[in-house]
Design a protein around this motif. Structure first.
Motif, PDB file in Angstrom:
ATOM      1  N   VAL A 174       0.833  -1.199   0.000  1.00 45.87           N
ATOM      2  CA  VAL A 174       0.000   0.000   0.000  1.00 45.87           C
ATOM      3  C   VAL A 174       0.869   1.250   0.000  1.00 45.87           C
ATOM      4  O   VAL A 174       0.605   2.212  -0.719  1.00 45.87           O
ATOM      5  CB  VAL A 174      -0.944  -0.001   1.225  1.00 45.87           C
ATOM      6  CG1 VAL A 174      -1.724   1.309   1.299  1.00 45.87           C
ATOM      7  CG2 VAL A 174      -1.906  -1.182   1.166  1.00 45.87           C
ATOM      8  N   LYS A 175       1.938   1.234   0.809  1.00 45.27           N
ATOM      9  CA  LYS A 175       2.844   2.380   0.874  1.00 45.27           C
ATOM     10  C   LYS A 175       3.540   2.592  -0.457  1.00 45.27           C
ATOM     11  O   LYS A 175       3.717   3.732  -0.904  1.00 45.27           O
ATOM     12  CB  LYS A 175       3.884   2.178   1.975  1.00 45.27           C
ATOM     13  CG  LYS A 175       4.840   3.367   2.156  1.00 45.27           C
ATOM     14  CD  LYS A 175       5.829   3.121   3.279  1.00 45.27           C
ATOM     15  CE  LYS A 175       6.703   4.347   3.519  1.00 45.27           C
ATOM     16  NZ  LYS A 175       7.489   4.736   2.326  1.00 45.27           N
ATOM     17  N   PHE A 176       3.952   1.495  -1.117  1.00 44.50           N
ATOM     18  CA  PHE A 176       4.628   1.620  -2.413  1.00 44.50           C
ATOM     19  C   PHE A 176       3.727   2.301  -3.429  1.00 44.50           C
ATOM     20  O   PHE A 176       4.158   3.195  -4.168  1.00 44.50           O
ATOM     21  CB  PHE A 176       5.044   0.247  -2.925  1.00 44.50           C
ATOM     22  CG  PHE A 176       5.490   0.252  -4.365  1.00 44.50           C
ATOM     23  CD1 PHE A 176       6.726   0.773  -4.716  1.00 44.50           C
ATOM     24  CD2 PHE A 176       4.660  -0.220  -5.371  1.00 44.50           C
ATOM     25  CE1 PHE A 176       7.132   0.809  -6.041  1.00 44.50           C
ATOM     26  CE2 PHE A 176       5.058  -0.183  -6.693  1.00 44.50           C
ATOM     27  CZ  PHE A 176       6.301   0.331  -7.032  1.00 44.50           C
ATOM     28  N   ILE A 177       2.463   1.895  -3.486  1.00 42.14           N
ATOM     29  CA  ILE A 177       1.518   2.482  -4.434  1.00 42.14           C
ATOM     30  C   ILE A 177       1.326   3.970  -4.135  1.00 42.14           C
ATOM     31  O   ILE A 177       1.343   4.806  -5.045  1.00 42.14           O
ATOM     32  CB  ILE A 177       0.170   1.738  -4.389  1.00 42.14           C
ATOM     33  CG1 ILE A 177       0.349   0.320  -4.974  1.00 42.14           C
ATOM     34  CG2 ILE A 177      -0.904   2.497  -5.159  1.00 42.14           C
ATOM     35  CD1 ILE A 177      -0.833  -0.590  -4.756  1.00 42.14           C
ATOM     36  N   ASN A 178       1.161   4.306  -2.856  1.00 37.08           N
ATOM     37  CA  ASN A 178       0.989   5.707  -2.479  1.00 37.08           C
ATOM     38  C   ASN A 178       2.227   6.541  -2.822  1.00 37.08           C
ATOM     39  O   ASN A 178       2.120   7.657  -3.331  1.00 37.08           O
ATOM     40  CB  ASN A 178       0.681   5.823  -0.984  1.00 37.08           C
ATOM     41  CG  ASN A 178      -0.706   5.312  -0.645  1.00 37.08           C
ATOM     42  OD1 ASN A 178      -1.596   5.291  -1.492  1.00 37.08           O
ATOM     43  ND2 ASN A 178      -0.896   4.899   0.592  1.00 37.08           N
ATOM     44  N   ASP A 179       3.411   5.985  -2.521  1.00 39.94           N
ATOM     45  CA  ASP A 179       4.657   6.696  -2.833  1.00 39.94           C
ATOM     46  C   ASP A 179       4.815   6.906  -4.332  1.00 39.94           C
ATOM     47  O   ASP A 179       5.260   7.965  -4.787  1.00 39.94           O
ATOM     48  CB  ASP A 179       5.862   5.914  -2.288  1.00 39.94           C
ATOM     49  CG  ASP A 179       5.947   5.960  -0.767  1.00 39.94           C
ATOM     50  OD1 ASP A 179       5.227   6.764  -0.157  1.00 39.94           O
ATOM     51  OD2 ASP A 179       6.728   5.168  -0.197  1.00 39.94           O
ATOM     52  N   PHE A 180       4.475   5.877  -5.111  1.00 37.51           N
ATOM     53  CA  PHE A 180       4.556   5.954  -6.572  1.00 37.51           C
ATOM     54  C   PHE A 180       3.686   7.091  -7.092  1.00 37.51           C
ATOM     55  O   PHE A 180       4.137   7.940  -7.879  1.00 37.51           O
ATOM     56  CB  PHE A 180       4.108   4.624  -7.183  1.00 37.51           C
ATOM     57  CG  PHE A 180       4.063   4.617  -8.691  1.00 37.51           C
ATOM     58  CD1 PHE A 180       5.146   4.185  -9.431  1.00 37.51           C
ATOM     59  CD2 PHE A 180       2.917   5.045  -9.369  1.00 37.51           C
ATOM     60  CE1 PHE A 180       5.100   4.174 -10.822  1.00 37.51           C
ATOM     61  CE2 PHE A 180       2.876   5.039 -10.759  1.00 37.51           C
ATOM     62  CZ  PHE A 180       3.959   4.605 -11.476  1.00 37.51           C
ATOM     63  N   GLU A 181       2.449   7.121  -6.669  1.00 43.97           N
ATOM     64  CA  GLU A 181       1.506   8.131  -7.147  1.00 43.97           C
ATOM     65  C   GLU A 181       1.919   9.529  -6.700  1.00 43.97           C
ATOM     66  O   GLU A 181       1.810  10.490  -7.464  1.00 43.97           O
ATOM     67  CB  GLU A 181       0.096   7.781  -6.657  1.00 43.97           C
ATOM     68  CG  GLU A 181      -0.431   6.494  -7.271  1.00 43.97           C
ATOM     69  CD  GLU A 181      -1.770   6.065  -6.709  1.00 43.97           C
ATOM     70  OE1 GLU A 181      -2.152   6.578  -5.620  1.00 43.97           O
ATOM     71  OE2 GLU A 181      -2.449   5.228  -7.338  1.00 43.97           O
ATOM     72  N   ASN A 182       2.398   9.643  -5.465  1.00 47.82           N
ATOM     73  CA  ASN A 182       2.838  10.954  -4.964  1.00 47.82           C
ATOM     74  C   ASN A 182       4.051  11.464  -5.730  1.00 47.82           C
ATOM     75  O   ASN A 182       4.132  12.659  -6.067  1.00 47.82           O
ATOM     76  CB  ASN A 182       3.169  10.867  -3.469  1.00 47.82           C
ATOM     77  CG  ASN A 182       1.932  10.672  -2.612  1.00 47.82           C
ATOM     78  OD1 ASN A 182       0.818  11.012  -3.022  1.00 47.82           O
ATOM     79  ND2 ASN A 182       2.112  10.120  -1.428  1.00 47.82           N
ATOM     80  N   THR A 183       4.991  10.572  -6.021  1.00 43.34           N
ATOM     81  CA  THR A 183       6.189  10.970  -6.767  1.00 43.34           C
ATOM     82  C   THR A 183       5.823  11.422  -8.176  1.00 43.34           C
ATOM     83  O   THR A 183       6.307  12.457  -8.655  1.00 43.34           O
ATOM     84  CB  THR A 183       7.194   9.807  -6.844  1.00 43.34           C
ATOM     85  OG1 THR A 183       7.552   9.399  -5.527  1.00 43.34           O
ATOM     86  CG2 THR A 183       8.453  10.214  -7.600  1.00 43.34           C
ATOM     87  N   ALA A 184       4.971  10.656  -8.853  1.00 38.95           N
ATOM     88  CA  ALA A 184       4.561  10.988 -10.220  1.00 38.95           C
ATOM     89  C   ALA A 184       3.851  12.337 -10.274  1.00 38.95           C
ATOM     90  O   ALA A 184       4.140  13.169 -11.145  1.00 38.95           O
ATOM     91  CB  ALA A 184       3.661   9.886 -10.776  1.00 38.95           C
ATOM     92  N   THR A 185       2.935  12.566  -9.355  1.00 33.87           N
ATOM     93  CA  THR A 185       2.171  13.812  -9.385  1.00 33.87           C
ATOM     94  C   THR A 185       3.016  15.013  -8.956  1.00 33.87           C
ATOM     95  O   THR A 185       2.870  16.109  -9.521  1.00 33.87           O
ATOM     96  CB  THR A 185       0.913  13.694  -8.500  1.00 33.87           C
ATOM     97  OG1 THR A 185       1.279  13.251  -7.179  1.00 33.87           O
ATOM     98  CG2 THR A 185      -0.064  12.704  -9.096  1.00 33.87           C
ATOM     99  N   ASP A 186       3.897  14.825  -7.981  1.00 34.14           N
ATOM    100  CA  ASP A 186       4.772  15.933  -7.562  1.00 34.14           C
ATOM    101  C   ASP A 186       5.657  16.391  -8.716  1.00 34.14           C
ATOM    102  O   ASP A 186       5.836  17.595  -8.951  1.00 34.14           O
ATOM    103  CB  ASP A 186       5.647  15.512  -6.381  1.00 34.14           C
ATOM    104  CG  ASP A 186       4.878  15.457  -5.068  1.00 34.14           C
ATOM    105  OD1 ASP A 186       3.732  15.956  -5.029  1.00 34.14           O
ATOM    106  OD2 ASP A 186       5.415  14.902  -4.086  1.00 34.14           O
ATOM    107  N   LEU A 187       6.214  15.413  -9.453  1.00 29.11           N
ATOM    108  CA  LEU A 187       7.067  15.749 -10.599  1.00 29.11           C
ATOM    109  C   LEU A 187       6.272  16.414 -11.716  1.00 29.11           C
ATOM    110  O   LEU A 187       6.750  17.345 -12.370  1.00 29.11           O
ATOM    111  CB  LEU A 187       7.759  14.499 -11.122  1.00 29.11           C
ATOM    112  CG  LEU A 187       8.970  14.000 -10.333  1.00 29.11           C
ATOM    113  CD1 LEU A 187       9.418  12.637 -10.841  1.00 29.11           C
ATOM    114  CD2 LEU A 187      10.125  14.998 -10.427  1.00 29.11           C
TER     115      LEU A 187
END
Length: 272
Positions: A174-187
């Protein structure tokens, strides 16, 4: 009559694996007339390729993509981690087929950023053999899950997704998915992209994301192993669709799981 659509995004089809729903991919592609087809990574699963398993249904998908390109559809094949061997040929152009690692398009005055997403996955970057081993395990989990669901249906019970249960119950996943989405959107926000479109994590999504620097629309096309989802862009609007919801459920057929297909025998028959 085939339905016209401006842009279609598919990812994580994983042709060449037991879990791939190639029959359904073919039926969907056969129902549309896209101006642009974006294949956002992990289309052919080179990691798990077996020369004794590549059914004709999988080859028909490849043939259909080539046919669409020959009839005018612009095809962008964005490489992913499971087809990373193709990255040595990045920026190659074969007629209407473009092999690339990422893509930026201007869509009605808005900037769209397309990429697979494995660049954010540390486990792939540093321990690739573990990631490949996990891929094999996931494929056989899907195979076992299909057999389980056939038994459940015969018993009059609802189908059950083992992989989704594992993903939702393991905090690290769950954390990996959240981190992935946060990184993509922040960039995406940092670089002023109105849309960021990914694959990789097999989690279909479409939602607006905001932070103190701005906002972007995050989209993930999901996969064709479990979710059977895809993205369409038409008349300035994005939509996330599900094959099972869009097509007649009676046409949804479980693919035969015969591991004894001989690729060399199939090629002349399917591609002629």
């Amino acid at each position: 009559m085939k339905r016209p659509v401006e842009i279609v995004v598919l990812s994580d089809i994983h042709l060449g694996t037991y879990g791939c729903h190639a029959t359904e991919v073919f039926q969907y592609l056969n129902s549309i007339k896209p101006e642009i087809l974006i294949l956002n990574g992990d289309i052919v699963d080179i990691w798990q390729f077996r020369k004794r398993f590549f059914p004709k249904e999988h080859l028909k998908v490849i043939k259909k993509i080539i046919t669409l390109a020959s009839k005018g559809t612009k095809v962008y094949y964005i490489t992913g981690n499971h087809d990373e061997m193709l990255r040595k040929f990045s920026d190659a152009v074969m007629g209407n087929i473009h092999l690339i690692d990422k893509l930026v398009l201007n869509l009605d005055g808005k900037k769209a950023w397309f990429f697979h997403g494995d660049v954010f996955d540390v486990s792939i970057q540093h321990t690739k053999w573990i990631a490949k081993l996990g891929g094999w395990g996931y494929d056989f989990l899907i195979l076992f899950n299909r057999l389980l669901n056939k038994w459940l249906v015969k018993m009059g019970r609802e189908k059950y997704s083992l992989s989704k249960k594992i993903k939702n119950s393991v905090k690290g996943a769950v954390k990996f998915i959240n981190d992935f989405e946060n990184t993509a959107t922040d960039l995406a926000i940092e670089n002023k992209f109105d849309y960021v479109i990914c694959g990789h994590i097999h989690q279909p999504a479409i939602r607006k994301v905001k932070n103190h620097k701005g906002s972007t629309l995050y989209l993930n096309s999901g996969d064709w192993i479990e979710n059977l989802t895809y993205l369409e862009y038409h008349d300035k609007e994005w939509s996330l669709k599900n094959y099972r919801a869009e097509f007649d459920k009676t046409s949804y057929v479980e693919e035969a799981l015969d591991p004894m297909y001989d690729l060399s025998a199939l090629l002349p028959n399917v591609l002629k």
